[in-house]
Scaffold this motif. Sequence first.
Motif, PDB file in Angstrom:
ATOM      1  N   ASN A  90      47.520  46.680  28.135  1.00  0.00           N
ATOM      2  CA  ASN A  90      46.230  45.965  28.181  1.00  0.00           C
ATOM      3  C   ASN A  90      45.460  46.353  29.441  1.00  0.00           C
ATOM      4  O   ASN A  90      44.868  45.504  30.103  1.00  0.00           O
ATOM      5  CB  ASN A  90      46.452  44.452  28.139  1.00  0.00           C
ATOM      6  CG  ASN A  90      45.160  43.684  27.917  1.00  0.00           C
ATOM      7  OD1 ASN A  90      44.289  44.116  27.167  1.00  0.00           O
ATOM      8  ND2 ASN A  90      45.020  42.550  28.579  1.00  0.00           N
ATOM      9  N   THR A 107      37.709  35.155  31.829  1.00  0.00           N
ATOM     10  CA  THR A 107      37.324  36.266  30.969  1.00  0.00           C
ATOM     11  C   THR A 107      37.919  36.023  29.595  1.00  0.00           C
ATOM     12  O   THR A 107      38.750  35.132  29.400  1.00  0.00           O
ATOM     13  CB  THR A 107      37.815  37.608  31.539  1.00  0.00           C
ATOM     14  OG1 THR A 107      37.268  38.686  30.780  1.00  0.00           O
ATOM     15  CG2 THR A 107      39.325  37.692  31.506  1.00  0.00           C
ATOM     16  N   SER A 108      37.479  36.799  28.633  1.00  0.00           N
ATOM     17  CA  SER A 108      38.002  36.678  27.271  1.00  0.00           C
ATOM     18  C   SER A 108      37.945  38.035  26.594  1.00  0.00           C
ATOM     19  O   SER A 108      37.141  38.897  26.960  1.00  0.00           O
ATOM     20  CB  SER A 108      37.196  35.646  26.472  1.00  0.00           C
ATOM     21  OG  SER A 108      35.850  36.054  26.337  1.00  0.00           O
ATOM     22  N   LEU A 132      41.288  33.779  29.119  1.00  0.00           N
ATOM     23  CA  LEU A 132      41.968  33.647  30.403  1.00  0.00           C
ATOM     24  C   LEU A 132      41.215  32.608  31.200  1.00  0.00           C
ATOM     25  O   LEU A 132      40.023  32.771  31.484  1.00  0.00           O
ATOM     26  CB  LEU A 132      42.001  34.980  31.148  1.00  0.00           C
ATOM     27  CG  LEU A 132      42.845  34.996  32.427  1.00  0.00           C
ATOM     28  CD1 LEU A 132      44.327  34.974  32.069  1.00  0.00           C
ATOM     29  CD2 LEU A 132      42.547  36.208  33.275  1.00  0.00           C
ATOM     30  N   CYS A 154      38.459  37.982  38.206  1.00  0.00           N
ATOM     31  CA  CYS A 154      38.628  39.267  37.535  1.00  0.00           C
ATOM     32  C   CYS A 154      37.661  40.307  38.092  1.00  0.00           C
ATOM     33  O   CYS A 154      36.533  39.990  38.486  1.00  0.00           O
ATOM     34  CB  CYS A 154      38.414  39.112  36.039  1.00  0.00           C
ATOM     35  SG  CYS A 154      39.519  37.919  35.256  1.00  0.00           S
ATOM     36  N   TYR A 199      46.996  32.713  40.515  1.00  0.00           N
ATOM     37  CA  TYR A 199      45.537  32.834  40.526  1.00  0.00           C
ATOM     38  C   TYR A 199      45.076  33.474  41.835  1.00  0.00           C
ATOM     39  O   TYR A 199      45.482  33.056  42.915  1.00  0.00           O
ATOM     40  CB  TYR A 199      44.879  31.470  40.367  1.00  0.00           C
ATOM     41  CG  TYR A 199      43.373  31.494  40.476  1.00  0.00           C
ATOM     42  CD1 TYR A 199      42.601  32.017  39.448  1.00  0.00           C
ATOM     43  CD2 TYR A 199      42.725  31.012  41.608  1.00  0.00           C
ATOM     44  CE1 TYR A 199      41.218  32.047  39.539  1.00  0.00           C
ATOM     45  CE2 TYR A 199      41.348  31.036  41.705  1.00  0.00           C
ATOM     46  CZ  TYR A 199      40.596  31.555  40.670  1.00  0.00           C
ATOM     47  OH  TYR A 199      39.228  31.586  40.766  1.00  0.00           O
ATOM     48  N   LYS A 242      46.612  32.611  30.373  1.00  0.00           N
ATOM     49  CA  LYS A 242      46.166  33.397  29.218  1.00  0.00           C
ATOM     50  C   LYS A 242      46.608  32.672  27.946  1.00  0.00           C
ATOM     51  O   LYS A 242      47.800  32.467  27.710  1.00  0.00           O
ATOM     52  CB  LYS A 242      46.767  34.797  29.258  1.00  0.00           C
ATOM     53  CG  LYS A 242      46.338  35.694  28.091  1.00  0.00           C
ATOM     54  CD  LYS A 242      44.809  35.895  28.084  1.00  0.00           C
ATOM     55  CE  LYS A 242      44.366  36.821  26.957  1.00  0.00           C
ATOM     56  NZ  LYS A 242      44.607  38.229  27.278  1.00  0.00           N
ATOM     57  N   TYR A 285      49.833  32.894  35.131  1.00  0.00           N
ATOM     58  CA  TYR A 285      49.870  33.846  36.242  1.00  0.00           C
ATOM     59  C   TYR A 285      49.460  33.162  37.537  1.00  0.00           C
ATOM     60  O   TYR A 285      48.823  32.098  37.534  1.00  0.00           O
ATOM     61  CB  TYR A 285      48.897  35.006  36.005  1.00  0.00           C
ATOM     62  CG  TYR A 285      49.193  35.855  34.796  1.00  0.00           C
ATOM     63  CD1 TYR A 285      50.077  36.919  34.872  1.00  0.00           C
ATOM     64  CD2 TYR A 285      48.566  35.613  33.577  1.00  0.00           C
ATOM     65  CE1 TYR A 285      50.333  37.716  33.764  1.00  0.00           C
ATOM     66  CE2 TYR A 285      48.815  36.390  32.464  1.00  0.00           C
ATOM     67  CZ  TYR A 285      49.710  37.445  32.566  1.00  0.00           C
ATOM     68  OH  TYR A 285      49.963  38.224  31.474  1.00  0.00           O
ATOM     69  N   ASP A 343      47.463  40.142  33.439  1.00  0.00           N
ATOM     70  CA  ASP A 343      47.105  39.961  32.036  1.00  0.00           C
ATOM     71  C   ASP A 343      47.794  41.001  31.162  1.00  0.00           C
ATOM     72  O   ASP A 343      47.157  41.734  30.396  1.00  0.00           O
ATOM     73  CB  ASP A 343      45.590  40.034  31.861  1.00  0.00           C
ATOM     74  CG  ASP A 343      45.138  39.495  30.502  1.00  0.00           C
ATOM     75  OD1 ASP A 343      45.988  38.927  29.783  1.00  0.00           O
ATOM     76  OD2 ASP A 343      43.963  39.671  30.158  1.00  0.00           O
ATOM     77  N   SER A 374      39.110  43.723  33.098  1.00  0.00           N
ATOM     78  CA  SER A 374      39.321  42.278  33.071  1.00  0.00           C
ATOM     79  C   SER A 374      40.776  41.903  33.328  1.00  0.00           C
ATOM     80  O   SER A 374      41.087  40.725  33.480  1.00  0.00           O
ATOM     81  CB  SER A 374      38.873  41.696  31.724  1.00  0.00           C
ATOM     82  OG  SER A 374      39.619  42.258  30.657  1.00  0.00           O
ATOM     83  N   SER A 375      41.673  42.908  33.379  1.00  0.00           N
ATOM     84  CA  SER A 375      43.085  42.650  33.662  1.00  0.00           C
ATOM     85  C   SER A 375      43.431  42.857  35.128  1.00  0.00           C
ATOM     86  O   SER A 375      44.591  42.753  35.508  1.00  0.00           O
ATOM     87  CB  SER A 375      43.967  43.570  32.801  1.00  0.00           C
ATOM     88  OG  SER A 375      43.740  43.340  31.431  1.00  0.00           O
TER      89      SER A 375
END
Length: 658
Positions: A508, A392-393, A399, A469, A464, A413, A462, A526, A512-513
């Motif tokens: 955040n 994701t971005s 990320l 996400c 995985y 990230k 992090y 994230d 997506s986090s």
Amino acid sequence: MTAMVFPPSSSVSLSKFLCYYLIFLVVIADDGSVLRAPITSVTKQIYFPEFSRSLPSINHGVKLLGSAKIASEKGIIQIPDPSKTEDMRHQAGRAIYAYPIRVFDPHTRTPASFQTTFSFRLSNHTLPSFYDENPEEAYGGSGLTFIVAPDEFTVGRPGPWLGMLNDACSNDYQKFVAVEFDTRQNTEFGDPNDNHIGINLGSIVSRATINASDLGITFKDGSIHQASISYDGRRKWMDIWIGSSKQNFVQKSAFSGELDISPFLREYMFVGFSASTGNKTQIHNVLSWNFTSTSPAFLRLPAAETCESKLLINNFPSEEEKPSTTFVVFVSVSALSLAALICLYFNGKRRKSATVLHDLKPRPRPPNRPRRFTATEIWSATRGFNEHEVLTSDSSGLLCRGTFPNGCQVAVKRFTRQFLSSVNLDRRRFVKRVRLLCRFKHKNLLPVRGWCYDNREFMVVYEYLFNGCLDKWLFGVGVLPWTRRFKVIKTVAIGLSYMHSHQLFHNNVRVSSVFLDVSFKAALGDFGLGDLVGVDLARTQCRDVFDFGVFVLEVVSGRRRFESNMGSGSSSCRRSESIDLLDFSWQMHERGQTMEVVDRRMGSGIDPDQVVRAIQIGLICTLNERNGRPSMEKVVRYMDMDTPLPELSASRPKLLIH
């Protein structure tokens, strides 16, 4: 004889010397040809008459992934694990032999020959309450698969994918061989019925299928089945037999034919079982297993790159100049003896001098402790932040998924320099923030594995989680059922409450986090960065609550806060080109039409009371700070259906934080 030029003795380490030694000890015949080493074979045997934690061979030899369990009291493997979840739907797991097995010789392109026999039983699970109305829809599952897999940490998607693979896999990861015992008919995959055997080569679509009913076998009848699979690597020939306890385990031939599996093999792979459930439930039990493989191999010499240096080789002398073999051996032994003495001498000097030098590399840490990574390590793991690895971005950066040489996968990230400049974050503050996050551990928070500040790059590493996400599952592939979504909301609420109770903030909170593991259990990660100097902790945590409220509404509605159309909203709102989800949710609340916010793709499989409560919690969290925005501790209590909610005004607040 070839002439070899060694690098200066002072630069030759003992390991390099041994490598040169092995390369040099090639027997050269009188005609100048190199004598090849003899052919040998690599054999592996696995035998598990039962599965119990009391057996050392089980504890060290069987690795469980996803929703898989060893039921020691029964001596079996169970996929999924019925003791850890009430909802047995949409589960996936694997039970594999914990060590890689050589299944392919890359030089001769010959697959290993193997034979495996295992007994299994597919049983139904006790019906959960949500099946009370339609019990006939509950029984059944997707089936069990014997699989030769490329790694020991991947689990595929649940449902018809049988835990074999998922749509996020790259082509490199679609090297697998499987034999499935399928109990669901998925016409999109070409299944003939809901009782068949399939042979899968790198694809969920079977290369060949066999109707088990023609053999008098019914996988869903609760009986014990015994399967035998044999493969001849030289002939490229596979045989499959199947028997049932109802037939006294008399094995019948299900398949016999030519099959080339070599394009779908790596040299070393993992063998075992995978299984999954979809909208229906089933326990896949493996009772016993034996496996034997034999792979051809040559006693090979190390390649030049193994020695970390290229050898300088002169041309062969002319025929009349060739020395005798005896003379070659004499010169070789003499030269190597002299080289060994020189190497040992200079290695000893270097060890003495090294004691006064400072080690510039990071001090080794335990495997699970966060550490500092170099930019080179991360660049290699993410393949240069390849677009295919992007999870994701957002405005702060990318990320990406990364894979280290040991097979460990991480999520990295990478922050943009514009973002770092906007938040006034320097190296000291960055490391302080990351190290603070590393200190706190919670099951609902994504573990931080390390960080990187190198070459003006700021990155956080992090753990995985395989299903990536949450935004991909809300706005992209598939449709998450409501039960999953409600659990995700509760998980994030508890994780945020934990952070706030320890004087931390997330900064955040967004879909997506949030990350999902193979069983779709969520973890909040994230973490946002920011200037820690003079930060108003209370106000920052209050912003987390607001963001959580928006997060809840996005999860319930299945759409982003800002989109070009509503998608799942009312017909009247679809006419609008663009609308803020938060504004829309307040509109529906004011009109008494709260259910219009709900993602219609979930169908009727929702709990209306839970849905309405979740929407109300989301709206309460977006109230102005002065109008009663709750703490995350209170929000967690509100997730309990028996806890009364504060009265929510029919009028939305005039000022909303965007």
